[in-house]
Design an enzyme around this catalytic site. Structure first.
Site, PDB file in Angstrom:
ATOM      1  N   HIS A  55     114.822   4.072 -43.523  1.00 51.50           N
ATOM      2  CA  HIS A  55     114.493   4.161 -44.949  1.00 51.50           C
ATOM      3  C   HIS A  55     114.495   2.777 -45.614  1.00 51.50           C
ATOM      4  O   HIS A  55     114.936   2.629 -46.749  1.00 51.50           O
ATOM      5  CB  HIS A  55     115.464   5.104 -45.677  1.00 51.50           C
ATOM      6  CG  HIS A  55     115.342   6.527 -45.220  1.00 51.50           C
ATOM      7  ND1 HIS A  55     114.427   7.403 -45.740  1.00 51.50           N
ATOM      8  CD2 HIS A  55     116.024   7.214 -44.284  1.00 51.50           C
ATOM      9  CE1 HIS A  55     114.553   8.575 -45.132  1.00 51.50           C
ATOM     10  NE2 HIS A  55     115.504   8.492 -44.238  1.00 51.50           N
ATOM     11  N   ASN A 127     115.135  14.848 -48.249  1.00 55.70           N
ATOM     12  CA  ASN A 127     113.841  14.411 -47.719  1.00 55.70           C
ATOM     13  C   ASN A 127     112.734  15.237 -48.374  1.00 55.70           C
ATOM     14  O   ASN A 127     113.015  16.225 -49.059  1.00 55.70           O
ATOM     15  CB  ASN A 127     113.780  14.637 -46.202  1.00 55.70           C
ATOM     16  CG  ASN A 127     114.331  13.462 -45.408  1.00 55.70           C
ATOM     17  OD1 ASN A 127     114.320  12.324 -45.854  1.00 55.70           O
ATOM     18  ND2 ASN A 127     114.826  13.744 -44.224  1.00 55.70           N
TER      19      ASN A 127
END
Ligand code: NDP
Length: 481
Positions: A55, A127
């Protein structure tokens, strides 16, 4: 005419020059006593903190969570009481790419939220998909290695990705979602967020429930096709969110929860804690509880987004962890990453600090800003802070068993492929299916994907659904059925 401020050193002392280093005569060597020059060069060398291993590339904004329905029968958490408004921060991200990577590439998207509640910070680190590739954190670093770069040539490698996926059949549901056009969202505003894990909720009487969170985009779902994604500006998602908020077009999401009575978990048809599974809506209907709106851009990207630290372990009274093994792993790994990346006192930074007072016995360490006063130990007889276990009544459940290394015990309908098959057979339109097959073929025909890998790719998709597998076989030129 506005008056320009005087440049200073970082200690606030007027700087001697914006242009010239101190030297012996105009043409002579520079002097070590030029502290201003040395401070500039030394600080520049230290501008980067390590990027996140996963990420790394992302963007974010601030917003407000507003609860419109009464769910006090399920949770005592203040932020979920009807009428509560809570300031929050989100960071959206891609997973596998580095800091400078393209926003629009095929990847799940991180959807990390921090709620600055009166009871401390609550983080929901989700997510844009409701499931994940694996169900045991033992495999996490291996999985990420397979998605990032090879050791020898430092290239990403689709063969390595298929090798991991085909040897890890539990990945099939998430890989299916990834290979639909939801794997290339058109913007962060046009995707849903999911808490993904199952969490414990408990009410003021200590009664317990299991929950899953859904944040449904009020902008609707909009995706790029693979060709459109390839054609985008690398910063398309950061730019889209920033400019939308800047022009007053504040994106919002409808907040929903699925609530499972605590006792249902034991013999629900799917293991409700398996991160590769959803709870079908027909079994537990999503209940709308409020709205979440993004309304403020960061003023400083590094301070507020790059240094933002989300951790699933930040659970406020009324919310607890579940036995989801992936959640259990993340409870450790996120704060551990922040201590390494930002430093022991990352929670002192304004973006990470709670808005309510902190009365902690932890102190000192690098960059300590919010240090406690005496007493510095507990128990003490001088009226120092004391814990209130009453707030956590309900954050408990029975667990017993032999210590083992084992897969989850299977529930009646648990397998690796069934929910992916349902997605293909019952949810996707013909166009979605055509695009999914095209996306799989685009990925599996990369030059590095070996001839030996292709039959394994076909078998993987035939296990999901026969027609899908046959279409992949045809596209890859693999015979047999
Ligand atoms: P439902 O028919 O009740 O729901 C299907 C859900 O799939 C929709 O509500 C939507 O969820 C999501 N969806 C719709 N179009 C697409 C698409 N093109 N690509 C990916 N997802 C899409 O069925 P079930 O709840 O029984 O679930 C069936 C399958 O749907 C699951 O196996 C799973 O693959 C998928 N799914 C299920 C979700 C759940 O939480 N139950 C969530 C997302 C997907 P949303 O509104 O969240 O976008």
């Amino acid at each position: 005419m506005s008056v320009r401020p005087t440049t200073t050193t970082d200690a606030g002392i007027a700087a001697p020059s914006d242009d010239h280093s101190q030297s012996v005569g105009p043409n002579g060597p520079l002097l070590l006593q030029d502290h201003y020059l040395i401070q500039k060069m030394a600080h520049f060398n230290r501008e980067r903190v390590p990027e996140r291993v996963v990420h790394a590339k992302g963007g974010g904004a601030f917003g407000t969570l507003e609860i419109t329905e009464d769910v006090s029968q399920f949770t005592r958490a203040g932020l979920f009481q009807k009428g509560a408004r809570t300031e929050s921060l989100v960071r959206f991200s891609s997973v596998a790419g580095e800091l400078g990577s393209a926003d629009a590439g095929r990847d799940p998207r991180g959807f990390s939220m921090k709620f600055y509640t009166d009871e401390g910070n609550y983080d929901l680190v989700g997510n844009n998909t409701p499931v994940f590739f694996i169900r045991d954190p033992q495999k996490f670093s291996d999985f990420i290695h397979s998605q990032k770069r090879r050791a020898d040539n430092h290239l990403r490698d689709n063969n390595m990705q298929w090798d991991f996926w085909t040897l890890t059949p539990e990945s099939a549901h998430q890989v299916s979602l990834l290979m639909t056009d939801r794997g290339t969202p058109a913007s962060w505003r046009h995707m849903n967020g999911y808490g993904s894990h199952t969490f414990l909720w408990y009410n003021a009487a200590g009664e317990k429930f299991w929950v899953k969170y859904h944040f449904k985009s009020d902008q609707g779902i909009k995706n790029f096709t693979a060709a459109e994604a390839d054609a985008q500006d690398p910063d398309v998602h950061i730019r889209d969110l920033y400019t939308a908020i800047q022009r007053g077009d504040h994106p919002s999401w409808t907040v929903q929860v699925q609530v499972m009575p605590f006792e249902d978990a034991a013999d629900y048809r799917f293991n409700p804690f398996d991160l590769t599974k959803v709870w079908p809506h027909a079994d537990y209907e999503p209940i709308t509880i409020g709205t979440w709106t993004l309304n403020r851009n960061p003023e400083n990207y590094f301070a507020q987004i790059e240094q933002a630290a989300f951790e699933p372990a930040n659970l406020v009274p009324g919310i607890g962890a579940s036995p989801d093994k992936m959640l259990q792993g993340r409870l450790f790994s996120y704060p551990d990453a922040h201590r390494y990346r930002i430093g022991a006192n990352y929670l002192h930074l304004p973006v990470n600090a709670p808005k309510n007072p902190v009365h902690s016995y932890n102190f000192d360490g690098a960059m300590a800003y919010r240090n406690p006063t005496d007493p510095v130990y507990s128990p003490n007889s001088v009226n120092g802070p004391a814990a209130d276990p009453e707030l956590w009544k309900g954050d408990s459940y029975d667990v017993a068993g032999e210590i083992v290394r084992s897969a989850y015990a299977l529930h009646s309908e648990d397998d690796d492929f069934g929910q992916a098959r349902t997605l293909w057979e019952k949810v996707l339109s013909d166009t979605d299916r055509d695009n999914m097959v095209g996306n799989i073929l685009g990925h599996a025909t990369a030059p590095e994907v070996s001839p030996e890998m292709k039959p394994r790719v076909v078998e993987y998709w035939r296990n999901v659904q026969k027609d899908l597998g046959d279409r992949v076989a045809q596209g890859l030129g693999v015979n047999g059925s």
